[in-house]
Write a protein that holds these residues in place. Structure first.
Motif, PDB file in Angstrom:
ATOM      1  N   GLY B 604      24.949-101.682 -81.383  1.00  0.00           N
ATOM      2  CA  GLY B 604      24.913-100.211 -80.760  1.00  0.00           C
ATOM      3  C   GLY B 604      24.508-100.191 -79.160  1.00  0.00           C
ATOM      4  O   GLY B 604      24.801 -99.287 -78.588  1.00  0.00           O
ATOM      5  N   ASP B 605      24.051-101.019 -78.861  1.00  0.00           N
ATOM      6  CA  ASP B 605      23.470-101.278 -77.354  1.00  0.00           C
ATOM      7  C   ASP B 605      24.582-101.544 -76.416  1.00  0.00           C
ATOM      8  O   ASP B 605      24.373-101.317 -74.933  1.00  0.00           O
ATOM      9  CB  ASP B 605      22.307-102.155 -77.124  1.00  0.00           C
ATOM     10  CG  ASP B 605      21.056-101.859 -78.178  1.00  0.00           C
ATOM     11  OD1 ASP B 605      20.315-102.996 -78.235  1.00  0.00           O
ATOM     12  OD2 ASP B 605      20.969-100.743 -78.382  1.00  0.00           O
ATOM     13  N   ILE B 606      25.608-102.087 -76.757  1.00  0.00           N
ATOM     14  CA  ILE B 606      26.830-102.411 -75.914  1.00  0.00           C
ATOM     15  C   ILE B 606      27.845-101.121 -75.805  1.00  0.00           C
ATOM     16  O   ILE B 606      28.180-100.701 -76.850  1.00  0.00           O
ATOM     17  CB  ILE B 606      27.344-103.662 -76.575  1.00  0.00           C
ATOM     18  CG1 ILE B 606      26.398-104.716 -76.608  1.00  0.00           C
ATOM     19  CG2 ILE B 606      28.633-104.214 -75.486  1.00  0.00           C
ATOM     20  CD1 ILE B 606      26.749-106.166 -77.047  1.00  0.00           C
ATOM     21  N   PRO B 611      38.189 -99.955 -67.982  1.00  0.00           N
ATOM     22  CA  PRO B 611      39.200-100.699 -68.502  1.00  0.00           C
ATOM     23  C   PRO B 611      38.913-101.861 -69.477  1.00  0.00           C
ATOM     24  O   PRO B 611      39.274-102.015 -70.432  1.00  0.00           O
ATOM     25  CB  PRO B 611      40.226-100.967 -67.727  1.00  0.00           C
ATOM     26  CG  PRO B 611      39.498-100.659 -66.434  1.00  0.00           C
ATOM     27  CD  PRO B 611      38.408 -99.747 -66.622  1.00  0.00           C
ATOM     28  N   ASP B 612      37.810-102.661 -68.849  1.00  0.00           N
ATOM     29  CA  ASP B 612      37.447-103.897 -69.486  1.00  0.00           C
ATOM     30  C   ASP B 612      36.162-104.076 -69.360  1.00  0.00           C
ATOM     31  O   ASP B 612      35.666-105.391 -69.629  1.00  0.00           O
ATOM     32  CB  ASP B 612      38.308-104.918 -68.946  1.00  0.00           C
ATOM     33  CG  ASP B 612      38.233-105.058 -67.554  1.00  0.00           C
ATOM     34  OD1 ASP B 612      38.773-106.102 -67.142  1.00  0.00           O
ATOM     35  OD2 ASP B 612      37.756-104.456 -66.762  1.00  0.00           O
ATOM     36  N   GLY B 613      35.527-103.308 -68.682  1.00  0.00           N
ATOM     37  CA  GLY B 613      33.929-103.705 -68.485  1.00  0.00           C
ATOM     38  C   GLY B 613      32.932-103.252 -69.716  1.00  0.00           C
ATOM     39  O   GLY B 613      33.462-102.440 -70.541  1.00  0.00           O
ATOM     40  N   PHE B 614      31.917-103.883 -69.790  1.00  0.00           N
ATOM     41  CA  PHE B 614      30.817-103.482 -70.579  1.00  0.00           C
ATOM     42  C   PHE B 614      29.621-103.338 -70.100  1.00  0.00           C
ATOM     43  O   PHE B 614      29.111-103.848 -69.279  1.00  0.00           O
ATOM     44  CB  PHE B 614      30.653-104.610 -71.713  1.00  0.00           C
ATOM     45  CG  PHE B 614      31.942-104.766 -72.523  1.00  0.00           C
ATOM     46  CD1 PHE B 614      33.026-105.620 -72.578  1.00  0.00           C
ATOM     47  CD2 PHE B 614      32.260-103.893 -73.800  1.00  0.00           C
ATOM     48  CE1 PHE B 614      34.022-105.694 -73.137  1.00  0.00           C
ATOM     49  CE2 PHE B 614      33.259-103.795 -74.427  1.00  0.00           C
ATOM     50  CZ  PHE B 614      34.221-104.671 -74.391  1.00  0.00           C
ATOM     51  N   GLY B 620      16.595 -97.775 -72.081  1.00  0.00           N
ATOM     52  CA  GLY B 620      17.168 -96.369 -71.472  1.00  0.00           C
ATOM     53  C   GLY B 620      18.164 -96.701 -70.211  1.00  0.00           C
ATOM     54  O   GLY B 620      18.737 -95.769 -69.768  1.00  0.00           O
ATOM     55  N   ALA B 621      18.290 -97.863 -69.415  1.00  0.00           N
ATOM     56  CA  ALA B 621      18.994 -98.006 -68.390  1.00  0.00           C
ATOM     57  C   ALA B 621      20.116 -98.867 -68.781  1.00  0.00           C
ATOM     58  O   ALA B 621      20.115 -99.445 -69.605  1.00  0.00           O
ATOM     59  CB  ALA B 621      18.020 -98.584 -67.265  1.00  0.00           C
ATOM     60  N   TYR B 622      21.429 -98.592 -67.909  1.00  0.00           N
ATOM     61  CA  TYR B 622      22.478 -99.448 -68.392  1.00  0.00           C
ATOM     62  C   TYR B 622      22.689-100.488 -67.283  1.00  0.00           C
ATOM     63  O   TYR B 622      22.720-100.159 -66.116  1.00  0.00           O
ATOM     64  CB  TYR B 622      23.518 -98.681 -68.431  1.00  0.00           C
ATOM     65  CG  TYR B 622      23.507 -97.566 -69.557  1.00  0.00           C
ATOM     66  CD1 TYR B 622      23.013 -96.366 -69.636  1.00  0.00           C
ATOM     67  CD2 TYR B 622      23.901 -97.934 -70.935  1.00  0.00           C
ATOM     68  CE1 TYR B 622      23.010 -95.358 -70.580  1.00  0.00           C
ATOM     69  CE2 TYR B 622      23.971 -97.427 -72.027  1.00  0.00           C
ATOM     70  CZ  TYR B 622      23.470 -95.973 -71.773  1.00  0.00           C
ATOM     71  OH  TYR B 622      23.382 -95.412 -72.860  1.00  0.00           O
ATOM     72  N   VAL B 623      22.887-101.889 -67.766  1.00  0.00           N
ATOM     73  CA  VAL B 623      23.463-102.851 -66.787  1.00  0.00           C
ATOM     74  C   VAL B 623      24.429-103.443 -67.153  1.00  0.00           C
ATOM     75  O   VAL B 623      24.824-103.498 -68.464  1.00  0.00           O
ATOM     76  CB  VAL B 623      22.136-103.774 -66.762  1.00  0.00           C
ATOM     77  CG1 VAL B 623      20.788-103.317 -66.302  1.00  0.00           C
ATOM     78  CG2 VAL B 623      21.985-104.425 -67.997  1.00  0.00           C
ATOM     79  N   PRO B 624      25.370-103.909 -66.183  1.00  0.00           N
ATOM     80  CA  PRO B 624      26.661-104.816 -66.331  1.00  0.00           C
ATOM     81  C   PRO B 624      26.419-105.855 -67.353  1.00  0.00           C
ATOM     82  O   PRO B 624      25.326-106.498 -67.418  1.00  0.00           O
ATOM     83  CB  PRO B 624      27.135-105.306 -65.154  1.00  0.00           C
ATOM     84  CG  PRO B 624      26.327-104.655 -64.100  1.00  0.00           C
ATOM     85  CD  PRO B 624      24.901-104.251 -64.633  1.00  0.00           C
ATOM     86  N   ALA B 656      21.622-107.597 -64.140  1.00  0.00           N
ATOM     87  CA  ALA B 656      22.915-107.693 -65.104  1.00  0.00           C
ATOM     88  C   ALA B 656      22.225-108.380 -66.196  1.00  0.00           C
ATOM     89  O   ALA B 656      21.391-109.027 -66.341  1.00  0.00           O
ATOM     90  CB  ALA B 656      23.911-108.715 -64.319  1.00  0.00           C
ATOM     91  N   ALA B 657      23.183-108.299 -67.390  1.00  0.00           N
ATOM     92  CA  ALA B 657      23.024-108.907 -68.411  1.00  0.00           C
ATOM     93  C   ALA B 657      23.966-110.180 -68.767  1.00  0.00           C
ATOM     94  O   ALA B 657      25.118-109.939 -68.833  1.00  0.00           O
ATOM     95  CB  ALA B 657      23.011-108.237 -69.910  1.00  0.00           C
TER      96      ALA B 657
END
Lengths: 157, 723, 121
Positions: B604-606, B611-614, B620-624, B656-657
């Motif tokens: 669920g975290d992903i 178009p093709d990025g995750f 709480g923050a979003y990283v590529p 980034a992850a």
């Protein structure tokens, strides 16, 4: 491995290492050759031309492995344990050239080397510098200059 | 090597250090700091260069050094005040001296610009006043002209003055067969105080011919009136050496001239030498000159028992903190040692791996012993690496002169401030820092700073300030060059980028992205680089040379206020602490310094984005989210399972992850260059050899992050932020 | 038995050159890098002759010579000063400090040895 001599009284002699790839016979000047090793699996390099098979460890140095046949555009079989790696010096770099087998070490007179027939293939023009006929076989002499892929992004002039 | 050649090499090495000290001292004086000791140190540096140069006969260097030294001597004596304009001339003289040293090293190529700087120095010395009255002895006028050639002067002091006791002074005699020389001398007590003695003098005279000696002890007082340090004796020597010229005999006394009274005469040889009685008293009275240092009267001979010596510390120089003892070591030996230790590390890893694979229990003595071995090996490696660590000072030292030259050439006024010169970095990195730093400094002065008029119009001080700072940060070394100039002209940069096809005409870019365009390959051409002394180079070249070192470079700019370039480099090019991970069938190493933490994300975290990025949700923050296998185009080596995700930080601070299959463990690895025998590969920083003897690639975290942004086949590569 | 020579000079080049000039069985060379170091070394050695530079950090030649002359043990040790100065005031000051003799740089090794022999006891 036998050492074949082609006698000639007046011309300079050259010593060549002959090997087989893509079902054809080639040779290089022995002065470029450092050693000959058995095949070892290489670590793949990303973003590299397909003829660069990867890198191996040669006594602590990282050595790129270039599939010589592929570089010349020949049809080559997948590398296997029967393949051989010729460790050669190109410019100031030491590289491994992957070939199918090493056949012979030849000593030929300079004047026995014929000019390359003029065929269309670009890689042949670039790398094949002469032809030698021995015992009914044709062996192509290649140069290693320009074998390595060009550096990506040159300096802005 | 011929010993003189070796010493000559030492001399040039020493010159480099002396030139560095010289410049440093002058720079300190320039900013108003320093004291008389600073001036002395500068003088000594020039003096030492001159001295050594003289020994090797490097005439042009000696001549200029002499003029320079003369000027410095005037500053030292107080005759020439170290005002700003004076120091600036001296700085130029120091640069010129450095040119002379370089020319001498190269075999004597002529050095240009000599007349100008000599004229400047001479103008200073001519205009200077005489020394303040505090000087003890009359100060002779200094010649500002080149030194008369040294060989003309006798090697031992000046030509001795001769005090003649004879009322009719003899003309310089020709050696006259049949004549003897009559030498009379009376030492004063100072002569003994200076460790001169009658005996060596006699010995010297005896080398010239047979002697007969008489000693007159008439004035020796009685014991209780005797001063053991006093002088009461007179000798009369008859020397049979008819072929010897008078000067030769007089020469014997040159060291003691003034400390004794002597005469040399020629007399008829007498068959039986009779003692000559000398004319009287004033010569023979004990001549006490300056009071000798008080000493308890000793009857013993001049070798007293070993008593406590007067401590030299009362010389009033405070004892300085003792510098740590150092030794000089051949660099080759250190390099070899580092290579060997590198092999040791590899071997130890291989051994550990094989032993563990053979099924030995983790708690067994063998396993514990191996752990100890690993610990020891690490410590050895750290210690050995520290040997080669050097302060960046050696690179920073060249910058002030460069700044002066570029400023002069471009008509700008510059003040260079440096910070953190003591920050240490492996020698392998230092050597390759000079070139990019040089280019960046040129650029900063040439492009970054406005002309003095422009600055005045903008309300800024006419003198621009460039700051060069080095510091350690998160296990790397960070070097900043900042200027207070005009900043990046974003309009222009954007236009050029569009023209060169680097970006679409309508591309929306942030300010930061525009600034970093200057690093893009193909951005600069000869037209945009002004040719500062024929060495225009674009920032893309600088960036690639930094990257080849495993470093990063970024820019932050504020229009009208200036720009700051930040370079981040690994501390060493030799070893790295890495996390060994598997990606499909590949084993990769991720530099520890880039890793913040490892994560086990839940599905669920992903989230998909575009178009093709995750992206991955982290607290709480979003990283590529980047799949390493895909990024390296190993895409088909299927990444099965959830794998492990590493949260990483790029050099410029972006997060980034990275998704990999599994973590093998943490290890210190020896870095092997890919460029040595191959070339730089995108996404890969270098390689290493693992315990199984196979090559593993070391990930270039920043590049991976950028690569991912670019790799969206089949559309053409988008513009990527240079990182 | 060889003569012990103490050389005091802050220049590495000069120290090397002195060592080279005095190489051989006749001399044993002990070195110091400035006047303070020189006095320190004197505490552990008994040179037969001392050769010293004038311009040095921490303690210059003059101060060094005065220090030597104040010591009980070495007050009669011959001291030669090395100087590039053709300046008579400096030479006189060296003598006033207690120097036995001098030699001008750049020196000829033969003359250096000659000077040493001349002043050695």
């Amino acid at each position: 491995m036998s050492v074949t001599q082609t006698a000639s009284s007046s011309a300079a002699q050259r010593e060549l290492v002959a090997f087989r790839m893509g079902a054809q016979e080639y040779c290089v000047d022995i002065r470029s050759v450092l050693e000959i090793r058995g095949w070892a699996p290489a670590t793949h390099l990303p973003s590299s031309p397909s003829y660069v098979r990867g890198v191996i460890n040669l006594r602590g140095t990282v050595l790129p492995i270039i599939d010589l046949g592929a570089r010349l555009g020949l049809q080559v079989s997948a590398p296997s344990a029967r393949h051989v790696i010729i460790v050669a010096r190109i410019d100031r770099k030491t590289v491994g050239l992957l070939v199918e087998a090493v056949s012979d070490i030849l000593t030929v007179a300079e004047d026995v080397i014929q000019p390359t027939p003029d065929i269309a293939c670009e890689t042949v023009r670039a790398f094949v510098k002469g032809i030698i006929a021995i015992d009914g076989e044709m062996i192509s002499l290649i140069t290693l200059d320009g074998l390595l892929p060009d550096e990506i992004a040159q300096e802005a002039a | 090597m011929d010993p003189m050649e070796a010493i000559k090499a030492t001399f040039f090495q020493e010159c480099d250090e002396l030139l560095g000290d010289l410049e440093e001292g002058l720079l300190t004086l320039e900013t108003g700091g320093g004291d008389s000791e600073t001036v002395n140190a500068v003088f000594r540096a020039v003096h030492s260069v001159k001295g050594g140069a003289g020994a090797f006969g490097l005439e042009p260097l000696v001549r200029f050094a002499h003029v320079f030294e003369t000027t410095m001597d005037m500053v030292r004596s107080g005759a020439l005040a170290p005002e700003l304009h004076v120091i600036q001339v001296l700085l130029r003289a120091a640069d010129h001296l450095a040119d002379h040293v370089a020319a001498a090293k190269a075999g004597g190529t002529p050095v240009g610009g000599e007349d100008a700087i000599v004229a400047e120095l001479e103008a200073l010395t001519a205009g200077a006043g005489s020394a303040p009255a505090a000087a003890p002895a009359p100060i002779p006028t200094f010649e500002a002209t080149p030194l008369p050639s040294v060989p003309d002067e006798p090697d031992f002091g000046f030509s001795p003055m001769m005090i003649s006791l004879d009322p009719d002074p003899q003309p310089e005699p020709e050696p006259d067969t049949g004549a003897d020389w009559l030498v009379r001398f009376t030492p004063k007590d100072v002569m003994y105080r200076n460790a001169n003695d009658a005996l060596p003098l006699m010995r010297e005279l005896a080398r010239l011919g047979p002697l007969s000696v008489e000693c007159n002890i008439r004035t020796v007082p009685l014991l209780d009136a005797l001063d053991p340090l006093g002088a009461y004796l007179t000798w009369t020597v008859t020397l049979t050496a008819p072929d010897v010229a008078r000067e030769r005999i007089v020469d014997v006394f040159e060291f003691v001239d003034g400390d004794c009274v002597f005469s040399v005469e020629q007399v008829e040889a007498e068959p039986a030498p009779a003692p000559m009685i000398l004319p009287e008293p004033e010569i023979l009275a004990p001549v006490a000159s300056k009071p000798v240092a008080p000493a308890t009267p000793q009857v013993a001979a001049p070798t007293p028992p070993a008593s406590a010596e007067t401590p030299p510390a009362n010389e009033a120089r405070g004892a300085e903190a003792a510098a740590p003892a150092t030794i000089r070591v051949d660099l080759d030996r250190v390099d070899r040692l580092i290579d060997l230790v590198g092999e040791l590390v590899i071997n130890q890893a291989m051994l550990a791996q094989r032993v563990m694979e053979s099924g030995v229990a983790r708690s067994s003595n063998i396993a514990l012993g191996l752990d100890d071995l690993e610990q020891l090996t690490r410590e050895i490696q750290d210690s050995v690496m520290a040997i080669r660590a050097q302060p960046v000072k050696s690179v920073f030292q060249r910058m002030p002169r460069l700044a002066r030259e570029v400023a002069a050439m471009t008509g700008k006024r510059v003040r260079l401030v440096t910070e953190g010169e003591g920050t240490e970095v492996d020698k392998t990195v230092i050597e390759r820092l000079a070139e990019p730093l040089t280019h960046m400094l040129r650029n900063a002065i040439d492009h970054g700073l406005e002309s003095p008029e422009e600055r005045r119009a903008a309300g800024k001080p006419e003198e621009g300030v460039i700051k060069l700072a080095a510091m350690h940060r998160s296990g790397r070394i960070v070097i900043e060059i900042s200027d207070d100039g005009r900043g990046i002209n974003r309009e222009r940069v954007r236009d050029i980028a569009v023209k060169r096809g680097l970006i679409e005409a309508d591309a929306a870019l942030s300010d930061e992205e525009i600034d970093n365009l200057i690093f893009a390959p193909g951005f600069s051409t000869a037209a945009t680089i002004s040719d500062v002394s024929g060495r225009g180079v674009g920032m893309d070249v600088v960036k690639r040379s930094i990257q080849a070192l495993g470093g990063r470079i970024t820019i932050v700019s504020r229009p009208g206020l200036g720009s700051t370039f930040t370079m981040s480099l690994p501390l060493t090019l030799a070893v790295l602490d890495g996390m060994v991970v598997t990606v499909g069938e590949q084993t990769l190493v991720v530099p520890i310094t880039a890793i913040i933490e490892s994560l086990q994300p839940k599905p669920g975290d992903i989230q998909a984005l575009g178009p093709d990025g995750f992206v991955l949700s982290v607290r709480g923050a979003y990283v590529p989210l980047i799949d390493v296998a895909q990024a390296m185009s190993w895409g088909e080596t299927a990444s099965t399972g959830p794998g492990v995700t590493l949260l990483v930080e790029s050099g410029i601070g972006g997060l980034a992850a990275l998704r990999v299959d599994a973590i093998q463990g943490q290890r210190q690895v020896v870095i092997k260059s890919l460029e040595l025998n191959y070339q730089q590969v995108d996404g890969i920083a270098a390689a290493t050899i693992l315990g199984d003897g196979r090559v593993a690639l070391i990930l270039d975290v920043d590049a991976i992050i950028s690569l991912r942004k670019r790799s969206t086949p089949p559309s053409p590569p988008q513009f990527a932020i240079a990182s | 038995m060889s003569m012990v020579i103490l050389t005091v000079d802050d220049s590495r080049t000069m120290r090397d050159m002195l060592r080279l000039a005095l190489a051989g069985d006749e001399f044993e060379v002990v070195q110091a890098v400035d006047g303070l170091d020189g006095l320190d070394v004197l505490g552990r050695n008994d040179p037969d002759v001392i050769i010293t530079d004038i311009n040095m950090p921490n303690l210059d030649g003059f101060g060094f010579i005065e220090g030597v002359r104040r010591s009980e043990r070495h007050r009669s040790t011959p001291i030669l000063v090395l100087t590039t100065e053709s300046d008579s005031a400096k030479k006189q000051r060296a003598r006033d400090s207690g120097a036995t003799g001098w030699i001008v740089k750049p020196f000829d090794p033969v003359k250096l040895i000659d000077a040493i022999r001349r002043v050695a006891a």
